[in-house]
Scaffold this motif. Sequence first.
Motif, PDB file in Angstrom:
ATOM      1  N   LEU A  47       0.860  -1.175   0.000  1.00  0.00           N
ATOM      2  CA  LEU A  47       0.000   0.000   0.000  1.00  0.00           C
ATOM      3  C   LEU A  47       0.899   1.229   0.000  1.00  0.00           C
ATOM      4  CD1 LEU A  47      -2.362  -1.187   2.875  1.00  0.00           C
ATOM      5  CD2 LEU A  47      -2.676  -1.511   0.417  1.00  0.00           C
ATOM      6  N   VAL A  48       0.611   2.197  -0.883  1.00  0.00           N
ATOM      7  CA  VAL A  48       1.445   3.389  -1.009  1.00  0.00           C
ATOM      8  C   VAL A  48       0.700   4.598  -0.453  1.00  0.00           C
ATOM      9  CG1 VAL A  48       2.701   4.879  -2.606  1.00  0.00           C
ATOM     10  CG2 VAL A  48       2.590   2.423  -3.031  1.00  0.00           C
ATOM     11  N   ALA A  49       1.261   5.217   0.578  1.00  0.00           N
ATOM     12  CA  ALA A  49       0.626   6.363   1.229  1.00  0.00           C
ATOM     13  C   ALA A  49       0.558   7.584   0.313  1.00  0.00           C
ATOM     14  CB  ALA A  49       1.376   6.713   2.510  1.00  0.00           C
ATOM     15  N   GLU A  50       1.551   7.755  -0.538  1.00  0.00           N
ATOM     16  CA  GLU A  50       1.644   8.937  -1.399  1.00  0.00           C
ATOM     17  C   GLU A  50       0.385   9.132  -2.247  1.00  0.00           C
ATOM     18  OE1 GLU A  50       5.185  10.499  -4.126  1.00  0.00           O
ATOM     19  OE2 GLU A  50       4.341   8.607  -4.846  1.00  0.00           O
ATOM     20  N   ASP A  51      -0.132   8.053  -2.822  1.00  0.00           N
ATOM     21  CA  ASP A  51      -1.273   8.175  -3.735  1.00  0.00           C
ATOM     22  C   ASP A  51      -2.358   7.119  -3.506  1.00  0.00           C
ATOM     23  OD1 ASP A  51      -0.026   5.925  -4.631  1.00  0.00           O
ATOM     24  OD2 ASP A  51       0.338   6.647  -6.664  1.00  0.00           O
ATOM     25  N   ALA A  52      -2.260   6.395  -2.399  1.00  0.00           N
ATOM     26  CA  ALA A  52      -3.235   5.363  -2.025  1.00  0.00           C
ATOM     27  C   ALA A  52      -3.327   4.232  -3.051  1.00  0.00           C
ATOM     28  CB  ALA A  52      -4.616   5.975  -1.796  1.00  0.00           C
ATOM     29  N   SER A  53      -2.255   3.990  -3.795  1.00  0.00           N
ATOM     30  CA  SER A  53      -2.265   2.894  -4.752  1.00  0.00           C
ATOM     31  C   SER A  53      -2.011   1.571  -4.035  1.00  0.00           C
ATOM     32  CB  SER A  53      -1.231   3.110  -5.867  1.00  0.00           C
ATOM     33  OG  SER A  53       0.075   3.174  -5.336  1.00  0.00           O
ATOM     34  N   VAL A  54      -2.501   0.489  -4.641  1.00  0.00           N
ATOM     35  CA  VAL A  54      -2.351  -0.854  -4.088  1.00  0.00           C
ATOM     36  C   VAL A  54      -1.626  -1.701  -5.125  1.00  0.00           C
ATOM     37  CG1 VAL A  54      -3.572  -2.880  -3.224  1.00  0.00           C
ATOM     38  CG2 VAL A  54      -4.484  -0.602  -2.790  1.00  0.00           C
ATOM     39  N   TRP A  55      -0.636  -2.450  -4.674  1.00  0.00           N
ATOM     40  CA  TRP A  55       0.187  -3.277  -5.550  1.00  0.00           C
ATOM     41  C   TRP A  55       0.154  -4.720  -5.073  1.00  0.00           C
ATOM     42  CZ3 TRP A  55       3.447  -0.961  -9.404  1.00  0.00           C
ATOM     43  CH2 TRP A  55       3.347   0.425  -9.462  1.00  0.00           C
ATOM     44  N   ILE A  56       0.331  -5.659  -5.999  1.00  0.00           N
ATOM     45  CA  ILE A  56       0.379  -7.077  -5.646  1.00  0.00           C
ATOM     46  C   ILE A  56       1.561  -7.717  -6.358  1.00  0.00           C
ATOM     47  CG2 ILE A  56      -1.188  -7.818  -7.488  1.00  0.00           C
ATOM     48  CD1 ILE A  56      -2.356  -9.815  -5.364  1.00  0.00           C
ATOM     49  N   LEU A  57       2.195  -8.661  -5.690  1.00  0.00           N
ATOM     50  CA  LEU A  57       3.336  -9.369  -6.266  1.00  0.00           C
ATOM     51  C   LEU A  57       2.812 -10.566  -7.055  1.00  0.00           C
ATOM     52  CD1 LEU A  57       6.422  -9.657  -6.491  1.00  0.00           C
ATOM     53  CD2 LEU A  57       6.339 -11.046  -4.414  1.00  0.00           C
ATOM     54  N   ASN A  58       3.021 -10.559  -8.377  1.00  0.00           N
ATOM     55  CA  ASN A  58       2.511 -11.670  -9.189  1.00  0.00           C
ATOM     56  C   ASN A  58       3.498 -12.834  -9.202  1.00  0.00           C
ATOM     57  OD1 ASN A  58       4.466 -11.164 -11.189  1.00  0.00           O
ATOM     58  ND2 ASN A  58       3.064  -9.944 -12.439  1.00  0.00           N
ATOM     59  N   ASN A  59       3.101 -13.928  -9.839  1.00  0.00           N
ATOM     60  CA  ASN A  59       3.947 -15.141  -9.812  1.00  0.00           C
ATOM     61  C   ASN A  59       5.188 -15.019 -10.674  1.00  0.00           C
ATOM     62  OD1 ASN A  59       2.630 -15.283 -12.227  1.00  0.00           O
ATOM     63  ND2 ASN A  59       2.074 -17.427 -12.064  1.00  0.00           N
ATOM     64  N   ALA A  60       5.299 -13.947 -11.458  1.00  0.00           N
ATOM     65  CA  ALA A  60       6.509 -13.706 -12.249  1.00  0.00           C
ATOM     66  C   ALA A  60       7.530 -12.862 -11.460  1.00  0.00           C
ATOM     67  CB  ALA A  60       6.156 -13.001 -13.554  1.00  0.00           C
ATOM     68  N   GLY A  61       7.165 -12.499 -10.217  1.00  0.00           N
ATOM     69  CA  GLY A  61       8.074 -11.715  -9.399  1.00  0.00           C
ATOM     70  C   GLY A  61       8.035 -10.232  -9.701  1.00  0.00           C
ATOM     71  N   VAL A  62       6.909  -9.756 -10.236  1.00  0.00           N
ATOM     72  CA  VAL A  62       6.764  -8.353 -10.603  1.00  0.00           C
ATOM     73  C   VAL A  62       5.665  -7.713  -9.742  1.00  0.00           C
ATOM     74  CG1 VAL A  62       6.155  -6.758 -12.472  1.00  0.00           C
ATOM     75  CG2 VAL A  62       7.463  -8.848 -12.974  1.00  0.00           C
ATOM     76  N   TRP A  63       5.976  -6.581  -9.142  1.00  0.00           N
ATOM     77  CA  TRP A  63       4.966  -5.824  -8.394  1.00  0.00           C
ATOM     78  C   TRP A  63       4.081  -5.115  -9.399  1.00  0.00           C
ATOM     79  CZ3 TRP A  63       3.913  -6.342  -3.401  1.00  0.00           C
ATOM     80  CH2 TRP A  63       4.874  -6.936  -2.585  1.00  0.00           C
ATOM     81  N   THR A  64       2.785  -5.397  -9.357  1.00  0.00           N
ATOM     82  CA  THR A  64       1.827  -4.878 -10.329  1.00  0.00           C
ATOM     83  C   THR A  64       0.760  -4.060  -9.615  1.00  0.00           C
ATOM     84  OG1 THR A  64       2.166  -6.869 -11.643  1.00  0.00           O
ATOM     85  CG2 THR A  64       0.233  -5.543 -12.176  1.00  0.00           C
ATOM     86  N   GLU A  65       0.468  -2.884 -10.172  1.00  0.00           N
ATOM     87  CA  GLU A  65      -0.551  -2.020  -9.556  1.00  0.00           C
ATOM     88  C   GLU A  65      -1.949  -2.568  -9.845  1.00  0.00           C
ATOM     89  OE1 GLU A  65      -1.681   2.695  -9.129  1.00  0.00           O
ATOM     90  OE2 GLU A  65      -0.285   2.080 -10.688  1.00  0.00           O
ATOM     91  N   LEU A  66      -2.788  -2.564  -8.838  1.00  0.00           N
ATOM     92  CA  LEU A  66      -4.183  -3.006  -9.010  1.00  0.00           C
ATOM     93  C   LEU A  66      -5.059  -1.854  -9.419  1.00  0.00           C
ATOM     94  CD1 LEU A  66      -4.612  -5.332  -5.913  1.00  0.00           C
ATOM     95  CD2 LEU A  66      -4.149  -5.970  -8.260  1.00  0.00           C
TER      96      LEU A  66
END
Length: 70
Positions: free
Chosen positions: A51-70
């Motif tokens: 969770l990013v406080a700066e802009d309230a964005s949410v990210w998830i770590l996918n099975n390829a090892g990449v943090w992806t924004e939801l």
Amino acid sequence: MAFSVYYYNDEPNAPHRTFLCDARTDIDSLPTQTVTTDMFRNGTPTGSTALVAEDASVWILNNAGVWTEL
């Protein structure tokens, strides 16, 4: 800077981890399944979130090892 939440309601936060980041740029420094840190020697499981406080964005770590924004 990013922080990891280890417990929620006195229960271990497993099998994934939740990170709280100050800025979007902190996402680039988060550990993945293969990129480890001293604190996360076994890596970070797929499905972990950030969770990013700066802009309230949410990210998830996918099975390829990449943090992806939801």
